[in-house]
Design a protein around this motif. Structure first.
Motif, mmCIF file in Angstrom:
data_model
loop_
_atom_site.group_PDB
_atom_site.id
_atom_site.type_symbol
_atom_site.label_atom_id
_atom_site.label_comp_id
_atom_site.label_asym_id
_atom_site.label_seq_id
_atom_site.Cartn_x
_atom_site.Cartn_y
_atom_site.Cartn_z
ATOM 1 N N UNK A 25 0.839 -1.206 0.000
ATOM 2 C CA UNK A 25 0.000 0.000 0.000
ATOM 3 C C UNK A 25 0.868 1.248 0.000
ATOM 4 N N UNK A 26 1.916 1.256 0.825
ATOM 5 C CA UNK A 26 2.838 2.393 0.863
ATOM 6 C C UNK A 26 3.474 2.599 -0.514
ATOM 7 N N UNK A 27 3.925 1.496 -1.113
ATOM 8 C CA UNK A 27 4.538 1.568 -2.441
ATOM 9 C C UNK A 27 3.578 2.164 -3.466
ATOM 10 N N UNK A 28 2.348 1.661 -3.493
ATOM 11 C CA UNK A 28 1.364 2.151 -4.465
ATOM 12 C C UNK A 28 1.000 3.612 -4.215
ATOM 13 N N UNK A 29 0.887 3.986 -2.930
ATOM 14 C CA UNK A 29 0.543 5.368 -2.601
ATOM 15 C C UNK A 29 1.664 6.330 -2.999
ATOM 16 N N UNK A 30 2.904 5.897 -2.799
ATOM 17 C CA UNK A 30 4.016 6.750 -3.232
ATOM 18 C C UNK A 30 4.058 6.853 -4.754
ATOM 19 N N UNK A 31 3.883 5.728 -5.410
ATOM 20 C CA UNK A 31 3.942 5.711 -6.875
ATOM 21 C C UNK A 31 2.855 6.589 -7.487
ATOM 22 N N UNK A 32 1.655 6.545 -6.907
ATOM 23 C CA UNK A 32 0.548 7.366 -7.420
ATOM 24 C C UNK A 32 0.542 8.763 -6.818
ATOM 25 N N UNK A 33 1.450 8.996 -5.874
ATOM 26 C CA UNK A 33 1.590 10.284 -5.180
ATOM 27 C C UNK A 33 0.297 10.685 -4.468
ATOM 28 N N UNK A 34 -0.235 9.690 -3.741
ATOM 29 C CA UNK A 34 -1.414 9.940 -2.902
ATOM 30 C C UNK A 34 -1.086 9.715 -1.428
ATOM 31 N N UNK A 35 0.180 9.478 -1.105
ATOM 32 C CA UNK A 35 0.596 9.232 0.277
ATOM 33 C C UNK A 35 0.636 10.543 1.054
ATOM 34 N N UNK A 36 0.790 10.442 2.398
ATOM 35 C CA UNK A 36 0.987 11.633 3.220
ATOM 36 C C UNK A 36 2.122 12.468 2.631
ATOM 37 N N UNK A 38 2.332 13.997 -0.186
ATOM 38 C CA UNK A 38 2.610 13.685 -1.590
ATOM 39 C C UNK A 38 3.090 14.894 -2.390
ATOM 40 N N UNK A 39 2.828 16.104 -1.890
ATOM 41 C CA UNK A 39 3.317 17.304 -2.574
ATOM 42 C C UNK A 39 4.838 17.382 -2.579
ATOM 43 N N UNK A 40 5.484 16.568 -1.731
ATOM 44 C CA UNK A 40 6.946 16.600 -1.627
ATOM 45 C C UNK A 40 7.585 15.281 -2.041
ATOM 46 N N UNK A 41 6.957 14.586 -2.967
ATOM 47 C CA UNK A 41 7.507 13.324 -3.468
ATOM 48 C C UNK A 41 8.259 13.503 -4.786
ATOM 49 N N UNK A 42 8.600 14.736 -5.129
ATOM 50 C CA UNK A 42 9.297 14.987 -6.386
ATOM 51 C C UNK A 42 10.658 14.325 -6.475
ATOM 52 N N UNK A 43 11.266 14.024 -5.320
ATOM 53 C CA UNK A 43 12.592 13.388 -5.301
ATOM 54 C C UNK A 43 12.558 11.965 -5.841
ATOM 55 N N UNK A 44 11.352 11.330 -5.808
ATOM 56 C CA UNK A 44 11.260 9.916 -6.179
ATOM 57 C C UNK A 44 11.845 9.636 -7.566
ATOM 58 N N UNK A 45 11.451 10.432 -8.556
ATOM 59 C CA UNK A 45 11.941 10.197 -9.915
ATOM 60 C C UNK A 45 12.830 11.328 -10.413
ATOM 61 N N UNK A 46 13.353 12.140 -9.478
ATOM 62 C CA UNK A 46 14.210 13.256 -9.880
ATOM 63 C C UNK A 46 15.487 12.785 -10.593
#
Length: 426
Positions: A25-36, A38-46
């Motif tokens: 669930x954490x993985x999917x939420x991060x991937x879809x950028x719906x996790x807590x 999520x506005x700061x998940x830009x580093x994931x694919x930077x």
């Protein structure tokens, strides 16, 4: 290139269908950028999405700094300086002076003696300043920049603007407004990447490149880590494994993690790691307190507490498989120091033995341990390691049901300072 995880217990015993479901669930939420957060998940694919144009602009600017300056002063605090400081210190060769450019940091504390001596030190040297702040009003860097801006203008006059570089918000803020007004060269802090995750942006890359290190290789290492750790596999993904181990230890009362390294060059990487995990996890009365030691030095100080003190801590060793330079212990004719039994042993090999002996002794004393091993210290492997920690930190915080990307507690001391100093509005 790889990162391996070792643990003092059987990792598979920690796994369960419920944990797998939670992690997925954490993985999917991060991937879809719906996790807590999520506005700061830009580093994931930077690392895989950073533009070649930006990298070339950073390299060109860094080369210009190196050709026109003796010193680059980087003004920033927290994530605005720890990432670049960590990489520069890790890659620098001890006692080897960089004749091209010296990188000095300011604004990471309020210390009049340090700043006064810095201003005196740079007299007679050609200077460029890189001030890093998303808002431009963060107190510590803003104070340092006020002094250094005055120094630059007094010394260089109208050409001071060409020697001041600003890394700030793309759309708003006091520093952005000043940069436009004065004509400073500008780089952007991406809106969706927080400070402690910003080392692969211009925040970290410009000082690292100016110091003479290869940012293309650094990003390549991070990109490789993005590919390696960006998939869901709780059995073979080291970032997930590290997060799972930390969560299990946290739930069993081990609330202090000590990162131990035998490499002096990794001291500031440990400092960067402490901010990353401390500021990301320390919320809602939860989280593991991150601390660090340098071995074997601290085995003669904190080692006593780790061995025999309260049993609320665990140890994570950061080990390096291969090093670029080493010494071998020589045989002595009189053997007065009784070290001939070590003759022919390299110092790196000694530290490997010391690691195993220390880990076993501390485990016997009731301290669980994790070992993280990287192949070597260079741009590629450091980039890989930093991204690993970012990913592991996100999983670790989400397992505690915490937003990894805010820091509400940081404002408490600031509010008190502003009230006591009678800042307008406070």
């Amino acid at each position: 290139m790889d990162i391996t995880i070792g643990f003092s217990d059987d990792y598979t015993q920690l796994l369960s269908p419920e944990l797998e479901k939670r992690l997925e669930t954490i993985y999917n939420d991060m991937k879809s950028k719906t996790a807590f957060g999520s506005d700061y998940l830009g580093w994931l694919n930077w690392p895989s999405s950073i533009s070649q144009e930006l990298l070339e602009e950073i390299k060109t600017t860094a080369n210009h700094i190196r050709s026109t300056s003796d010193v680059l002063i980087v003004i920033g605090i927290g994530g605005s300086y720890l990432g670049s400081k960590a990489v520069i210190e890790a890659l620098s060769i001890p006692f080897e002076k960089n004749d091209s450019l010296e990188v000095i940091f300011a604004g990471h504390s309020v210390n009049g003696s340090y700043l006064k001596k810095l201003l005196k030190y740079i007299d007679g040297k050609e200077v460029t300043v890189n001030v890093i702040s998303k808002s431009g009003t963060t107190t510590e860097p803003a104070i340092a920049f006020r002094f250094l801006r005055q120094y630059m203008e007094n010394r260089y006059g109208s050409s001071a603007a060409s020697r001041i570089i600003v890394t700030t918000d793309q759309e708003k803020g006091a520093l952005r407004s000043l940069a436009i007004e004065q004509g400073y060269k500008r780089f952007v802090v991406p809106n969706d990447i927080g400070g402690r995750y910003s080392v692969f942006t211009a925040v970290g890359l410009l000082p690292i490149a100016a110091a003479g290190f290869n940012i293309i290789e650094l990003i390549a290492g991070a990109k490789k880590a993005e590919e390696q750790f960006g998939h869901f596999d709780m059995h073979n993904n080291p970032a997930i494994q590290y997060a799972v181990l930390r969560k299990r230890l946290h739930d069993n009362g081990y609330i202090i993690e000590i990162m131990a390294s035998f490499e002096e060059r990794l001291k500031y990487l440990q400092e960067w790691w402490k901010q990353l995990f401390g500021e990301s996890e320390g919320k809602n009365k939860k989280g593991i307190f991150p601390s660090s030691v340098q071995y074997s030095t601290d085995l003669h100080s904190l080692g006593q507490y780790i061995q025999d003190g309260q049993r609320n801590l665990f140890e994570t060793f950061l080990m390096v498989k291969n090093i670029d330079e080493d010494l071998t212990i020589l045989e002595s004719n009189n053997n007065g120091d009784e070290l001939n039994y070590l003759s022919g042993l390299s110092l790196h090999a000694f530290n490997k033995v010391c690691h195993e002996a220390t880990a076993n002794a501390h485990l016997d004393g009731g301290v669980p341990h994790i070992t993280i091993t990287i192949d070597q210290i260079d741009e590629m492997h450091i980039g890989h390691l930093l991204y690993f920690y970012m990913m592991a930190c996100a999983y670790s915080a989400y397992l505690l049901e915490i937003n990894p990307f805010d820091q509400p507690g940081v404002e408490a001391y600031k509010t008190n300072i502003f009230k006591m100093l009678k800042k307008p509005v406070y």
